[in-house]
Scaffold this motif. Structure first.
Motif, PDB file in Angstrom:
ATOM      1  N   LEU A 113       0.752  -1.288  -0.009  1.00  9.78           N
ATOM      2  CA  LEU A 113      -0.212  -0.026   0.000  1.00  9.78           C
ATOM      3  C   LEU A 113       0.951   1.170  -0.088  1.00  9.78           C
ATOM      4  O   LEU A 113       0.590   2.273  -0.693  1.00  9.78           O
ATOM      5  N   LEU A 114       2.055   1.396   0.605  1.00 12.73           N
ATOM      6  CA  LEU A 114       3.051   2.395   0.540  1.00 12.73           C
ATOM      7  C   LEU A 114       3.851   2.444  -0.418  1.00 12.73           C
ATOM      8  O   LEU A 114       4.864   3.051  -0.567  1.00 12.73           O
ATOM      9  N   LEU A 115       3.733   1.699  -1.497  1.00 10.71           N
ATOM     10  CA  LEU A 115       4.528   1.560  -2.822  1.00 10.71           C
ATOM     11  C   LEU A 115       5.780   1.048  -2.434  1.00 10.71           C
ATOM     12  O   LEU A 115       6.813   1.726  -3.222  1.00 10.71           O
ATOM     13  N   MET A 116       5.961   0.233  -1.434  1.00 10.61           N
ATOM     14  CA  MET A 116       7.403  -0.145  -1.370  1.00 10.61           C
ATOM     15  C   MET A 116       7.627  -1.631  -1.767  1.00 10.61           C
ATOM     16  O   MET A 116       8.532  -2.558  -1.889  1.00 10.61           O
ATOM     17  N   GLY A 117       6.496  -2.152  -2.360  1.00  3.67           N
ATOM     18  CA  GLY A 117       6.421  -3.549  -2.834  1.00  3.67           C
ATOM     19  C   GLY A 117       6.133  -4.662  -1.805  1.00  3.67           C
ATOM     20  O   GLY A 117       5.980  -4.268  -0.692  1.00  3.67           O
ATOM     21  N   ASP A 118       6.211  -6.067  -2.282  1.00  4.07           N
ATOM     22  CA  ASP A 118       5.925  -6.943  -1.276  1.00  4.07           C
ATOM     23  C   ASP A 118       7.108  -7.301  -0.675  1.00  4.07           C
ATOM     24  O   ASP A 118       7.895  -8.195  -1.278  1.00  4.07           O
ATOM     25  N   LEU A 119       7.455  -7.155   0.513  1.00  2.00           N
ATOM     26  CA  LEU A 119       8.767  -7.348   1.194  1.00  2.00           C
ATOM     27  C   LEU A 119       8.672  -8.582   1.864  1.00  2.00           C
ATOM     28  O   LEU A 119       9.726  -8.843   2.221  1.00  2.00           O
ATOM     29  N   SER A 120       7.595  -9.242   1.972  1.00  2.00           N
ATOM     30  CA  SER A 120       7.439 -10.595   2.410  1.00  2.00           C
ATOM     31  C   SER A 120       8.270 -11.509   1.678  1.00  2.00           C
ATOM     32  O   SER A 120       8.602 -12.625   2.123  1.00  2.00           O
ATOM     33  N   LYS A 121       8.039 -11.173   0.298  1.00  2.00           N
ATOM     34  CA  LYS A 121       8.846 -12.189  -0.725  1.00  2.00           C
ATOM     35  C   LYS A 121      10.396 -11.937  -0.776  1.00  2.00           C
ATOM     36  O   LYS A 121      10.982 -12.919  -1.447  1.00  2.00           O
ATOM     37  N   GLU A 145      17.646 -10.307  10.465  1.00  2.00           N
ATOM     38  CA  GLU A 145      17.793  -8.988  10.706  1.00  2.00           C
ATOM     39  C   GLU A 145      17.512  -8.149   9.398  1.00  2.00           C
ATOM     40  O   GLU A 145      16.897  -7.096   9.586  1.00  2.00           O
ATOM     41  N   ARG A 146      17.547  -8.742   8.179  1.00  2.00           N
ATOM     42  CA  ARG A 146      17.062  -7.990   7.169  1.00  2.00           C
ATOM     43  C   ARG A 146      15.637  -7.975   7.102  1.00  2.00           C
ATOM     44  O   ARG A 146      15.152  -6.943   6.764  1.00  2.00           O
ATOM     45  N   GLU A 147      14.890  -9.049   7.705  1.00  2.00           N
ATOM     46  CA  GLU A 147      13.524  -9.007   7.616  1.00  2.00           C
ATOM     47  C   GLU A 147      12.740  -7.952   8.627  1.00  2.00           C
ATOM     48  O   GLU A 147      12.060  -6.908   8.490  1.00  2.00           O
ATOM     49  N   TRP A 148      13.728  -7.863   9.855  1.00  2.00           N
ATOM     50  CA  TRP A 148      13.616  -6.905  11.148  1.00  2.00           C
ATOM     51  C   TRP A 148      13.990  -5.319  10.480  1.00  2.00           C
ATOM     52  O   TRP A 148      13.155  -4.447  10.711  1.00  2.00           O
ATOM     53  N   ARG A 149      14.761  -5.173   9.739  1.00  2.00           N
ATOM     54  CA  ARG A 149      14.960  -3.770   9.048  1.00  2.00           C
ATOM     55  C   ARG A 149      14.027  -3.607   7.940  1.00  2.00           C
ATOM     56  O   ARG A 149      13.618  -2.333   7.748  1.00  2.00           O
ATOM     57  N   SER A 150      13.587  -4.477   7.514  1.00  2.00           N
ATOM     58  CA  SER A 150      12.399  -4.131   6.507  1.00  2.00           C
ATOM     59  C   SER A 150      11.095  -3.661   7.188  1.00  2.00           C
ATOM     60  O   SER A 150      10.620  -2.842   6.671  1.00  2.00           O
ATOM     61  N   LEU A 151      11.028  -4.555   8.194  1.00  2.00           N
ATOM     62  CA  LEU A 151       9.788  -4.062   8.969  1.00  2.00           C
ATOM     63  C   LEU A 151       9.841  -2.536   9.623  1.00  2.00           C
ATOM     64  O   LEU A 151       9.162  -1.624   9.599  1.00  2.00           O
ATOM     65  N   ALA A 152      11.214  -2.420  10.088  1.00  2.00           N
ATOM     66  CA  ALA A 152      11.558  -0.975  10.473  1.00  2.00           C
ATOM     67  C   ALA A 152      11.335   0.035   9.507  1.00  2.00           C
ATOM     68  O   ALA A 152      10.795   1.215   9.695  1.00  2.00           O
ATOM     69  N   LYS A 153      11.648  -0.286   8.148  1.00  2.00           N
ATOM     70  CA  LYS A 153      11.356   0.738   7.043  1.00  2.00           C
ATOM     71  C   LYS A 153       9.952   1.162   6.883  1.00  2.00           C
ATOM     72  O   LYS A 153       9.551   2.068   6.638  1.00  2.00           O
TER      73      LYS A 153
END
Length: 466
Positions: free
Chosen positions: A350-358, A433-441
């Motif tokens: 929704l925030l135009l950041m793409g699907d970061l879960s993939k 850690e990359r997942e946590w940083r993606s969540l932080a973004k």
């Protein structure tokens, strides 16, 4: 003979001129004694005790010296003009050499006790009459003109600062003489602005005059009407100075605060940058406090600064939360499934950041397969058999060397297995850690949008109100 004629003619002209001057001087002195031999300046100049004296007043605004918002006072330079009829100062011009007017010191003539009701000058002791003069007409018409500096109270409403318009009232009226003894009226419907000097901060909108008859003293059972003339001065603030020196820097600091949400969560300057901006807003608040009066009615720019400071403090708290959420110690913990689905998939899209879960799945797919060390068990058993056989044949040194080599390979295999386990653990931690940083973004982007929407909404609401 011709020279004597010229001399006698010039002598006659000089004598005629000197005689006229002496006669004029004598008429002037005679008129003065005629008027003031029995004149009492302490008495109201009317024929009977029931007669009412009409006083006309006019005010010319020449300069606004100071508008003190802190103390709510207006200091202005004005020219006052008052006129009335004195029935005790009349004469026939034909009897006194054609004199139709006299200019006399103001201290010798009765004057109305006109005061400025809103006066707040601690050094004011009445209108100065020592250095002023009054023009007296043969009909008894008195004209008194004098320049003066007034300091009056002015109620200021700074709700729309710096786009505000203020109204200051200058009420002139008698202090002792009631409306039954002295009445007042304005010489014109408006005060004069013909000689007004432009002020760098204030622009005059209007300067209207109106007569009132107000009852005073009713609380003491001595209710008496008093006449006054009220000049209503409307001033509009020139906001260019405040827009460029106060409003624009405030807006810039407000929207520069959004840069903190773009800084990496592991950046140590993120909090120091936000704290510096918050301190800058505190400085703006102190500047406004020095300029504006002490009142519960804050201007919209003051309310905007306070709300912005609150938003900045909340955003710093959000930054601390985000930095905690992406801390390296969090890498040992897996993101909950609902958080990955809600934030990394739906909210990020929704925030135009793409699907970061993939992103984590794609990285794991791109990684090569794990290294599998060779199985040396068979070789070890064979080497042991050979070692047993070689004990009987000690001459075969090659087989013994092969046995030592197998032992070394087994030791290397054990060390390599430990390294592979550690590498897999580190890779897993880096992925977490990359997942946590993606969540932080994603959280930073949410906080930034909330901050921008709130700040912009408040700015539009206050600007519309102003």
């Amino acid at each position: 003979m011709e020279l004597w004629k010229v001399f006698l003619w010039s002598l006659g002209v000089q004598c005629w001129w000197l005689t006229g001057c002496l006669a004029s001087r004598g008429n002037d002195t005679r008129l003065y004694h005629h008027l003031f031999n029995h004149y009492k300046k302490a008495l109201r100049p009317v024929q009977g005790p029931e007669d009412m004296l009409m006083v006309e007043i006019g005010v010319t605004l020449t300069h606004i010296i100071d508008m003190n918002e802190k103390h709510q006072t207006l200091t202005a330079n004005i020219w006052m003009t008052m006129a009335w009829n004195d029935s005790h100062l009349t004469w026939s011009p034909e009897e006194f050499g054609g004199f139709t007017a006299l200019t006399l010191p103001a201290s010798e003539i009765w004057k109305p006790d006109i005061v400025l009701y809103q006066n707040v000058d601690p050094y004011f002791n009445g209108w100065s009459t020592d250095d002023t003069y009054i023009k007296v007409s043969s009909t008894g018409y008195i004209l008194w003109e004098m320049p003066t500096v007034t300091m009056s109270s002015c109620h200021l409403d700074v709700s729309n600062f710096p786009f505000d318009t203020q109204t200051c009232v200058l009420k002139f009226g008698p202090w002792i003489h009631s409306g039954k003894e002295l009445d007042m009226r304005s010489m014109a419907d408006e005060g004069s602005l013909e000689s007004f000097i432009d002020h760098p901060e204030w622009e005059v909108g209007s300067f209207k005059a109106k007569r009132h008859m107000i009852w005073y003293g009713e609380d003491f059972n001595i209710g008496t009407p008093y006449a006054d003339v009220t000049f209503k001065l409307v001033l509009k603030r020139k906001s260019t100075f405040y827009v460029f020196n106060l409003l624009l820097p405030c807006l810039l600091l407000t929207f520069v605060m959004t840069a903190t949400f773009f800084l990496p969560s592991n950046c140590g300057e993120k909090l120091s940058f936000g704290v510096s901006l918050l301190l800058s807003m505190v400085v703006f608040q102190l500047v406004l406090t020095d300029v504006l009066p002490e009142s519960d009615n804050l201007p919209w720019i003051g309310r905007f600064v306070i709300i912005t400071m609150i938003l900045m403090a909340v955003s710093l708290g959000m930054s601390v939360f985000v930095m905690y959420s992406c801390d390296s110690s969090m890498g040992a913990r897996t993101i909950p499934g609902w958080s990955r689905k809600v934030f990394l998939k739906y909210v990020a899209t929704l925030l135009l950041m793409g699907d970061l879960s993939k992103q984590g799945a794609a990285e794991s797919a791109d990684n090569p397969g794990e290294y599998s060390p060779p199985d040396l068990t068979t070789l070890n058993s064979v080497d042991k058999n050979k070692h047993n056989d070689n004990t009987t044949n000690s001459s075969d040194k090659t087989t013994l060397a092969l046995y030592h080599m197998v032992n070394n390979l087994q030791s290397v295999q054990q060390n390599l297995s430990g390294l592979l386990v550690h590498a897999r653990r580190m890779e897993k931690n880096r992925a977490l850690e990359r997942e946590w940083r993606s969540l932080a973004k994603v959280l930073d982007r949410i906080c930034m949008l909330l901050y921008l929407v709130t700040a912009t909404s408040c700015l539009i609401a206050f600007a519309t109100e102003a």
